[in-house]
Design a protein around this motif. Structure first.
Motif, PDB file in Angstrom:
ATOM      1  N   PRO A 523     -10.472  -1.322 -11.927  1.00  0.00           N
ATOM      2  CA  PRO A 523     -10.270  -0.882 -11.097  1.00  0.00           C
ATOM      3  C   PRO A 523      -9.283   0.384 -12.148  1.00  0.00           C
ATOM      4  N   ARG A 524      -9.703   1.082 -12.382  1.00  0.00           N
ATOM      5  CA  ARG A 524      -8.993   1.943 -13.195  1.00  0.00           C
ATOM      6  C   ARG A 524      -7.765   2.831 -12.773  1.00  0.00           C
ATOM      7  N   ASP A 525      -7.267   3.224 -11.313  1.00  0.00           N
ATOM      8  CA  ASP A 525      -5.768   2.735 -10.777  1.00  0.00           C
ATOM      9  C   ASP A 525      -5.609   2.314  -9.832  1.00  0.00           C
ATOM     10  N   GLU A 526      -4.488   0.915  -8.850  1.00  0.00           N
ATOM     11  CA  GLU A 526      -3.936   1.090  -8.158  1.00  0.00           C
ATOM     12  C   GLU A 526      -4.040   1.525  -7.072  1.00  0.00           C
ATOM     13  N   ALA A 527      -5.325   1.117  -5.597  1.00  0.00           N
ATOM     14  CA  ALA A 527      -4.731   1.665  -4.440  1.00  0.00           C
ATOM     15  C   ALA A 527      -3.940   1.248  -3.310  1.00  0.00           C
ATOM     16  N   ASN A 528      -3.438   2.444  -2.967  1.00  0.00           N
ATOM     17  CA  ASN A 528      -2.665   2.791  -2.312  1.00  0.00           C
ATOM     18  C   ASN A 528      -2.762   2.268  -0.800  1.00  0.00           C
ATOM     19  N   PHE A 529      -2.857   1.187  -0.065  1.00  0.00           N
ATOM     20  CA  PHE A 529      -2.997   0.743   1.139  1.00  0.00           C
ATOM     21  C   PHE A 529      -1.744   0.945   2.448  1.00  0.00           C
ATOM     22  N   THR A 530      -0.745   2.008   2.444  1.00  0.00           N
ATOM     23  CA  THR A 530      -0.081   2.068   3.184  1.00  0.00           C
ATOM     24  C   THR A 530      -0.778   3.157   3.995  1.00  0.00           C
ATOM     25  N   SER A 531      -0.785   2.472   5.506  1.00  0.00           N
ATOM     26  CA  SER A 531      -0.383   3.787   6.271  1.00  0.00           C
ATOM     27  C   SER A 531      -0.829   5.536   6.040  1.00  0.00           C
ATOM     28  N   HIS A 532      -1.787   6.361   5.441  1.00  0.00           N
ATOM     29  CA  HIS A 532      -1.006   8.090   5.232  1.00  0.00           C
ATOM     30  C   HIS A 532      -1.694   9.078   6.526  1.00  0.00           C
TER      31      HIS A 532
END
Length: 574
Positions: A523-532
């Motif tokens: 992955p090019r960036d680390e995903a943020n799975f905290t609720s948006h």
């Protein structure tokens, strides 16, 4: 207009009474005319959409009418007073002369006021709403036409047509039952209408295409055409796009999703709609876009183009509402191909490109159209390395007009008791209003299956995409689906980040599987799975019926109606 109550109606032997909203029809024990009760949602939605379209049409026409009146020069000249109205002045005393002068002025004032009166009335004239004509090409029992005539205030009259004599006989019976005074006529066009009843529903027995072609000249076009056939609407599109007045509404139903939403019959799909279908998870949206392309291509042949107002995939069919306009320039902006590979990635291939040149001296813009270069990708998918499959051409623009959908919702809010399926209408329309215009949708579980990983929740996937700066919405076409502006690579990076926390058992993946190709990339960036916070949309905050629940056992498309001739043969054989 007569208002009937089902409690005071006498039902003849061999018939059953079917009531939908304020309309009643008699259904015989034998299947002489097709009616599917499950299509009440379709009919409710159509009534609401046509009502809102009619109100919008009249707002536009009234605005133009007022602008034209403001531009019209006002007359400032005093009205001419005819000599015969002027009283004769005769010689006499000064007192007599003064009396005569006073009388003369009074009479002259009366004449002037009388002359000015028509001008004042014209100045105070009010806009008269345009009452429109609806043509239902394939009416069967006539229930839809009856509902249009009774529930849409601005309808002038409805032309209800069917080729089957038994169907038109059923229509005449049902129209009379509802107090709309329709009479069956044979023939097409103005002659048929002249010899038939002048009631609110005017029945025509004949070929739907011939009837629509008879209304194709500008002087006798209709305002709304409704195509709701058993199966595909493809044979009727050419006639339909020609007989609609400029700015008119075309309503189309296609129930052949076995052709539109799979790749079982690509040759049939191409012959009907001019495009090839795709066997992908977003096949129901692809079906909508294939039909929109077919309607657009039919209209383009006559210098006309379409503006989709509402396009829905519902149960076992698709339903489209498009505005038809005339503009040769807009016609040139149409057509795309879409490629679909194993991992559901898609790549848009335009058939043409548009460039604009501005003249430095005059400042006028010239639009040039050229063929496009292509294809945009190689024969292998850049994501998973599998072979690409060609689908389309299909419509690649917006499939809904959010502002128009909002107006339908506003109408529904104040008329909720007038629609039996209002709860589901509100849910599906809310999702459609919020839906992104970009094609296509995906489901997190399906993408997880490509990676052979545990599935993140809908909220986690949506939040990760939103934190990465992309837009996200639901799709009306499938439960648990999402649409996003993110390219497929960015969506796959979300899953690659997910896999770092929830590892995949590589020993269970075959060596030549596309999954290994997907997993090899970092992955090019680390995903943020905290609720948006933006994952909570209007359709999620309110408890809405967004998707159909099975209303009855064995529900779905009913059997085709028997023609009168076929039924007679069947009775004779028995």
């Amino acid at each position: 207009m007569a208002t009937l109550s089902s409690s005071c109606l006498t039902v003849p032997d061999g018939y059953t009474l079917h009531t939908e909203n304020t309309s009643h029809i008699l259904l015989p024990s034998h299947n002489e005319a097709f009616l599917n009760p499950i299509q009440e949602f379709n009919r409710d939605l159509s009534v609401a959409t046509i009502r809102v379209w009619g109100e919008e049409l009249n707002r536009t026409r009234e605005e133009r009418w007022r602008q034209a009146r403001e531009k019209k020069p006002k007359k400032t000249e005093e009205p001419h007073v005819p000599d015969k109205k002027r009283p004769k002045v005769h010689e006499g005393t000064a007192q007599e002369s003064a009396s005569v002068q006073i009388a003369t002025v009074a009479k002259a004032k009366d004449v002037i006021d009388a002359a000015l009166e028509p001008t004042t009335r014209a100045h105070e004239a009010e806009y008269r709403p345009h009452k429109f004509v609806i043509l239902e090409a394939l009416s069967a029992t006539g229930l839809r036409s009856i509902r249009y005539a009774k529930e849409i205030p601005l309808v002038r009259y409805v032309i209800a047509n069917d080729l089957s004599p038994s169907a038109t006989a059923a229509m005449a019976r049902n129209v009379e039952l509802n107090g709309l005074n329709g009479t069956v006529t044979e023939g097409i066009g103005q002659h048929a209408m002249a010899t038939g009843s002048q009631g609110k529903v005017r029945i025509n027995e004949g070929d739907a295409r011939a009837l629509m072609y008879s209304h194709s000249s500008e002087r006798n076009r209709v305002d709304v055409v409704d195509l709701d056939p058993y199966g595909t609407a493809a044979p009727f599109l050419d006639a339909a796009v020609q007989c609609i007045a400029d700015g008119g509404l075309l309503c189309v139903t296609c129930t052949d999703l076995s052709v539109l939403a799979t790749n079982n019959y690509p040759e049939k799909c191409y012959s009907n709609y001019g495009g090839v279908s795709a066997k992908v998870e977003y096949s129901h949206e692809a079906a909508l876009r294939l039909v929109l392309h077919a309607v657009s291509a039919s209209a383009a042949r006559y210098g006309r183009y379409i503006q989709p107002l509402l396009s829905l995939s519902i149960d076992f069919y698709v339903r489209l509402f498009v505005r038809v306009q005339t503009s040769p320039v807009e016609v040139k902006k149409v057509a795309r191909f879409v490629d679909s590979p194993c991992c559901q990635s898609f790549y848009d291939q335009p058939l043409g490109k548009m460039t604009e040149r501005v003249n430095e001296r005059s400042g006028n813009a010239t639009v040039l159209f050229k063929t496009h270069v292509g294809p945009p990708v190689s024969e292998k998918c850049p994501e998973c390395g599998s072979s690409l499959h060609l689908a389309g051409p299909m419509w690649n623009g917006q499939i809904h007009d959010p502002q128009f959908v909002s107006r339908i919702l506003d109408h529904l809010e104040s008329n909720e008791d007038k629609y039996g399926t209002s709860t589901r209408m509100k849910g599906m329309l809310t999702v459609a209003k919020e839906e992104l215009s970009t094609p296509f949708y995906f489901t997190p579980s399906r993408v997880a299956s490509f990676f052979r990983c545990t599935c993140p929740s809908l909220d986690e996937v949506a939040s990760a995409l939103l934190h990465a700066g992309h837009q996200v919405s639901r799709s009306h076409a499938a439960p648990g689906s999402l649409k996003t502006t993110a390219p497929r690579r960015d969506l796959h990076d979300v899953y690659r980040s997910w896999i770092k926390v929830h590892p995949v058992k590589m020993e269970k993946i075959p060596p030549n599987s596309p999954t290994r190709v997907l997993l090899q990339k970092e992955p090019r960036d680390e995903a943020n799975f905290t609720s948006h916070p933006l994952t909570v949309t209007q359709s999620s905050k309110v408890k809405l019926v967004r998707y159909q629940q099975n209303p009855t056992p064995n529900w779905g498309p009913a059997t085709r109606a028997e023609s009168g001739i076929k039924r007679k043969r069947h009775d004779r054989d028995e």
